[in-house]
Enzyme design. Structure first.
Site, short mmCIF file in Angstrom:
data_model
loop_
_atom_site.label_atom_id
_atom_site.label_comp_id
_atom_site.label_asym_id
_atom_site.label_seq_id
_atom_site.Cartn_x
_atom_site.Cartn_y
_atom_site.Cartn_z
N PRO A 30 -5.47 -31.77 0.60
CA PRO A 30 -6.92 -31.86 0.63
C PRO A 30 -7.47 -32.77 1.73
O PRO A 30 -6.92 -33.84 2.00
CB PRO A 30 -7.29 -32.41 -0.75
CG PRO A 30 -6.04 -32.97 -1.31
CD PRO A 30 -4.92 -32.17 -0.71
N ASN A 31 -8.55 -32.29 2.33
CA ASN A 31 -9.36 -33.01 3.33
C ASN A 31 -8.70 -33.10 4.71
O ASN A 31 -9.35 -33.57 5.65
CB ASN A 31 -9.74 -34.43 2.84
CG ASN A 31 -10.60 -34.35 1.61
OD1 ASN A 31 -11.61 -33.64 1.60
ND2 ASN A 31 -10.21 -35.02 0.54
N ARG B 217 -13.96 -37.46 11.26
CA ARG B 217 -14.45 -38.76 10.79
C ARG B 217 -13.27 -39.72 10.66
O ARG B 217 -12.12 -39.29 10.67
CB ARG B 217 -15.13 -38.60 9.41
CG ARG B 217 -16.53 -38.02 9.50
CD ARG B 217 -17.29 -38.23 8.19
NE ARG B 217 -17.27 -39.63 7.78
CZ ARG B 217 -17.43 -40.04 6.51
NH1 ARG B 217 -17.60 -39.17 5.54
NH2 ARG B 217 -17.40 -41.33 6.23
N TYR C 239 -7.25 -42.18 11.10
CA TYR C 239 -6.47 -40.95 11.26
C TYR C 239 -6.37 -40.43 12.70
O TYR C 239 -5.72 -39.42 12.95
CB TYR C 239 -7.07 -39.84 10.38
CG TYR C 239 -7.08 -40.20 8.91
CD1 TYR C 239 -5.89 -40.36 8.21
CD2 TYR C 239 -8.28 -40.39 8.21
CE1 TYR C 239 -5.89 -40.70 6.87
CE2 TYR C 239 -8.29 -40.72 6.86
CZ TYR C 239 -7.10 -40.88 6.20
OH TYR C 239 -7.09 -41.22 4.88
N ASN D 231 2.27 -33.06 4.03
CA ASN D 231 1.29 -34.15 3.88
C ASN D 231 0.40 -33.76 2.71
O ASN D 231 -0.52 -32.95 2.86
CB ASN D 231 0.47 -34.34 5.16
CG ASN D 231 -0.47 -35.55 5.03
OD1 ASN D 231 -0.70 -36.05 3.91
ND2 ASN D 231 -1.00 -36.01 6.14
N ALA E 223 -4.44 -36.94 -0.72
CA ALA E 223 -4.63 -37.82 -1.87
C ALA E 223 -3.84 -37.37 -3.11
O ALA E 223 -3.61 -38.17 -4.02
CB ALA E 223 -6.12 -37.92 -2.20
N GLU F 138 8.03 -35.88 3.10
CA GLU F 138 6.62 -36.29 2.92
C GLU F 138 6.16 -37.03 4.17
O GLU F 138 6.86 -37.92 4.65
CB GLU F 138 6.54 -37.20 1.68
CG GLU F 138 5.13 -37.64 1.33
CD GLU F 138 5.10 -38.56 0.10
OE1 GLU F 138 5.79 -38.28 -0.91
OE2 GLU F 138 4.41 -39.57 0.17
N HIS G 205 2.75 -38.97 6.09
CA HIS G 205 1.38 -39.49 6.09
C HIS G 205 1.05 -40.00 7.48
O HIS G 205 1.88 -40.69 8.10
CB HIS G 205 1.22 -40.63 5.08
CG HIS G 205 1.50 -40.18 3.70
ND1 HIS G 205 0.61 -39.39 3.00
CD2 HIS G 205 2.58 -40.32 2.91
CE1 HIS G 205 1.13 -39.10 1.83
NE2 HIS G 205 2.33 -39.64 1.75
N ARG H 75 -2.90 -49.97 3.11
CA ARG H 75 -4.24 -49.57 2.69
C ARG H 75 -4.51 -49.98 1.24
O ARG H 75 -3.84 -50.86 0.71
CB ARG H 75 -4.41 -48.06 2.94
CG ARG H 75 -4.18 -47.70 4.42
CD ARG H 75 -4.44 -46.25 4.69
NE ARG H 75 -5.82 -45.90 4.43
CZ ARG H 75 -6.27 -44.65 4.32
NH1 ARG H 75 -5.43 -43.63 4.47
NH2 ARG H 75 -7.54 -44.41 4.08
O1 CA2 Z 1 -2.37 -40.84 5.83
C1 CA2 Z 1 -2.33 -39.69 5.39
O2 CA2 Z 1 -1.88 -38.74 6.01
C2 CA2 Z 1 -2.93 -39.39 4.00
O3 CA2 Z 1 -2.10 -38.43 3.35
C3 CA2 Z 1 -4.33 -38.82 4.26
C4 CA2 Z 1 -5.15 -38.57 3.00
C5 CA2 Z 1 -5.15 -39.82 2.11
O4 CA2 Z 1 -5.81 -39.54 0.89
C6 CA2 Z 1 -3.73 -40.32 1.82
O5 CA2 Z 1 -3.82 -41.51 1.04
C7 CA2 Z 1 -2.99 -40.63 3.11
C8 CA2 Z 1 -6.58 -38.19 3.38
C9 CA2 Z 1 -6.68 -36.86 4.13
C10 CA2 Z 1 -7.68 -36.84 5.23
O6 CA2 Z 1 -8.94 -37.42 4.90
C11 CA2 Z 1 -9.88 -37.55 5.88
C12 CA2 Z 1 -10.94 -38.41 5.62
C13 CA2 Z 1 -11.92 -38.60 6.54
C14 CA2 Z 1 -11.87 -37.93 7.76
C15 CA2 Z 1 -10.84 -37.05 8.01
C16 CA2 Z 1 -9.83 -36.86 7.07
#
Ligand code: CA2
Length: 142
Positions: A9-10, A17, A22, A74, A77, A98, A100, A107
């Protein structure tokens, strides 16, 4: 050799953003680099993203049934919450790495724990999107 990169997700919002966490690359940029790398090894790659836990579970099962040799995952969350994804990884014999982008241990406390890592070959975190390529290389090496 048939490899699969799965994104949770996301991750479709990557590069749009929070570049300080990231980076500036989009998921499409990451896909292009992964495709180019796998091509060098004359291997096959599928690169997928879903915001839905059930869809990710279905793809994990499908990987087993279609002879995928390795999954780079990946889970976003869901890493920190999903017993169902952990069980899906445990239910297949395909090895999973896995990945990240960020260093989850630097974090918030709730990101320190992965429910999935114990069912994976290993975990790469904090190396940015280069982590995807490192994980693919692990599968591609002889
Ligand atoms: O660091 C990573 O790759 C994560 O898997 C990314 C996830 C986060 O919930 C994990 O804890 C670590 C978040 C995905 C992307 O979220 C975004 C948020 C804002 C802007 C772009 C992507």
């Amino acid at each position: 050799m048939k490899l699969l990169v799965l994104n949770g997700p996301n991750l479709n919002r990557l590069g749009k953003r929070e570049p300080e966490v990231y980076g500036l690359e989009t998921l499409e940029d990451v896909k292009k680099r992964c495709v180019a790398l796998v091509k060098e090894f004359n291997a096959e790659l599928e690169f997928k993203q879903s915001n839905h836990e059930g869809q990710l579970i279905d793809w994990i099962h499908e990987a087993e049934d279609t002879g995928v040799n390795g999954i780079v995952f990946n889970p976003g969350a869901y890493t920190h919450t999903s017993v169902a994804l952990r069980d899906a990884i445990a239910s297949i014999s395909v090895p999973v790495i896995e990945v990240h982008i960020s260093n989850i241990h630097k974090r918030e406390e709730f990101r320190h724990k992965s429910l999935l890592a114990a069912e994976c070959v290993g975990q790469i975190c904090g190396l940015g999107t280069f982590g995807y390529e490192l994980a693919l290389r692990k599968f591609l090496q002889k």
